[in-house]
Design an enzyme around this catalytic site. Structure first.
Site, PDB file in Angstrom:
ATOM      1  N   HIS A 173      -6.010   6.249   7.401  1.00 58.50           N
ATOM      2  CA  HIS A 173      -5.029   5.488   6.586  1.00 58.50           C
ATOM      3  C   HIS A 173      -3.558   5.555   6.977  1.00 58.50           C
ATOM      4  O   HIS A 173      -3.278   6.718   7.152  1.00 58.50           O
ATOM      5  CB  HIS A 173      -5.241   5.999   5.050  1.00 58.50           C
ATOM      6  CG  HIS A 173      -6.719   5.492   4.590  1.00 58.50           C
ATOM      7  ND1 HIS A 173      -6.888   4.498   3.811  1.00 58.50           N
ATOM      8  CD2 HIS A 173      -7.896   6.077   4.815  1.00 58.50           C
ATOM      9  CE1 HIS A 173      -8.408   4.392   3.342  1.00 58.50           C
ATOM     10  NE2 HIS A 173      -8.965   5.365   3.999  1.00 58.50           N
TER      11      HIS A 173
ATOM     12  N   HIS B 135      -4.948  10.627   5.461  1.00 54.91           N
ATOM     13  CA  HIS B 135      -3.819   9.675   6.175  1.00 54.91           C
ATOM     14  C   HIS B 135      -3.038  10.539   7.265  1.00 54.91           C
ATOM     15  O   HIS B 135      -2.305   9.903   7.964  1.00 54.91           O
ATOM     16  CB  HIS B 135      -2.615   9.529   5.071  1.00 54.91           C
ATOM     17  CG  HIS B 135      -1.903  10.527   4.178  1.00 54.91           C
ATOM     18  ND1 HIS B 135      -1.435  11.700   4.818  1.00 54.91           N
ATOM     19  CD2 HIS B 135      -2.255  10.647   2.791  1.00 54.91           C
ATOM     20  CE1 HIS B 135      -1.054  12.312   3.597  1.00 54.91           C
ATOM     21  NE2 HIS B 135      -1.672  11.832   2.471  1.00 54.91           N
TER      22      HIS B 135
ATOM     23  N   ASP C  96       0.668  -1.155  -0.033  1.00 54.68           N
ATOM     24  CA  ASP C  96       0.014   0.055  -0.003  1.00 54.68           C
ATOM     25  C   ASP C  96       0.785   1.245   0.053  1.00 54.68           C
ATOM     26  O   ASP C  96       2.128   1.280   0.461  1.00 54.68           O
ATOM     27  CB  ASP C  96      -0.862   0.232   1.293  1.00 54.68           C
ATOM     28  CG  ASP C  96      -1.893   1.170   1.225  1.00 54.68           C
ATOM     29  OD1 ASP C  96      -2.696   1.124   0.120  1.00 54.68           O
ATOM     30  OD2 ASP C  96      -1.943   2.150   1.990  1.00 54.68           O
TER      31      ASP C  96
ATOM     32  N   ASP D  62      -2.331  -0.280   6.573  1.00 56.83           N
ATOM     33  CA  ASP D  62      -3.567  -0.894   5.483  1.00 56.83           C
ATOM     34  C   ASP D  62      -3.082  -2.173   4.932  1.00 56.83           C
ATOM     35  O   ASP D  62      -3.742  -3.065   4.602  1.00 56.83           O
ATOM     36  CB  ASP D  62      -3.667   0.184   4.633  1.00 56.83           C
ATOM     37  CG  ASP D  62      -4.637   1.362   4.875  1.00 56.83           C
ATOM     38  OD1 ASP D  62      -4.941   1.252   6.031  1.00 56.83           O
ATOM     39  OD2 ASP D  62      -5.183   2.054   4.118  1.00 56.83           O
TER      40      ASP D  62
END
Length: 242
Positions: free
Chosen positions: A153, A57, A7, A158
């Site tokens: 995130h 994020h 990711d 993730d």
């Protein structure tokens, strides 16, 4: 097989608009087991981060000020990725950004597709669950994966969650060789596989029967249902007796 669940987090949505990768997280899986030989790196993008991206994020420009640039870690990353099968949710996004960074680093750099094979778990989920929500959060709910830590995130977090989702989604059933085991001869000959007959003593004590409690029975039923979903209804243990 060596698989890497990957990711990234970025400064924005489009590499063609000059957006860059600011975090890469990779989780290694070998023979369906997490090895903990992961790769994780924050990166200095040399540009501002879109406010919408920060809201997703939570990574700020100030936090990245002393981090290495992609060029500083490119060779290490290529060596880590080479030859693996990459597991990515919405792979086109992450692969597009990785390829953009590689071109920025060196025009003759290999593409991700030249280094690895890629499995898109979003496409896989859409095949298995057509017409349903298939975001990572939705898949966590469907496969009962705990993502309580995921307030924002983060690439490595993730990737860890996606690894659990992927293993649950592709669990299925494996063949069971009941009644067979390997016989290794003391002579040093190669092990052979066959049915082993054992004589049972008539005076042996009665076998102890340990029955599952309610919590164990419920957990077992949930596991069977997950296997049934992952195998498209092929779980024989849920099939009516014939």
């Amino acid at each position: 097989m060596r698989q890497l669940v990957v990711d990234t987090e970025t400064t924005g949505l489009e590499p063609s608009e000059g957006h860059r990768i600011i975090e890469i997280g990779c989780v290694e899986v070998i023979e369906r087991r997490l090895t903990k030989a992961n790769f994780h790196q924050y990166l200095q993008p040399d540009r501002e981060i879109d406010a919408g991206a920060v809201a997703v994020h939570g990574i700020s420009t100030a936090f990245l000020a002393d981090k290495p640039r992609f060029a500083d870690i490119a060779e290490e990353l290529i060596a880590y990725l080479r030859g693996a099968e990459l597991i990515i949710h919405n792979a086109a996004f992450d692969v597009g950004f990785l390829n953009h960074e590689l071109r920025q680093w060196r025009p003759d750099a290999p593409r991700i597709e030249d280094l690895c094979t890629v499995v898109d778990t979003l496409a896989l989920a859409r095949q298995r669950h057509p017409g349903q929500r298939n975001s990572l959060d939705a898949l966590c709910r469907r496969y009962e994966i705990d993502n309580a830590r995921r307030e924002l995130h983060g690439a490595l977090l993730d990737a860890e969650i996606l690894a659990d989702v992927y293993l649950a989604m592709t669990g299925g059933q494996v063949a069971l060789a009941l009644g067979q085991e390997s016989i290794a001869h003391h002579s040093g000959e190669p092990a052979q596989t066959g049915v082993v007959a054992r004589r049972v003593r008539k005076d042996r004590p009665a076998l102890r029967v340990v029955r599952a409690n309610e919590a164990e029975t419920t957990a077992h039923q949930r596991r069977l249902e997950a296997i049934n979903v992952a195998s498209d209804g092929g779980c024989v243990w849920l099939s009516p007796a014939r």
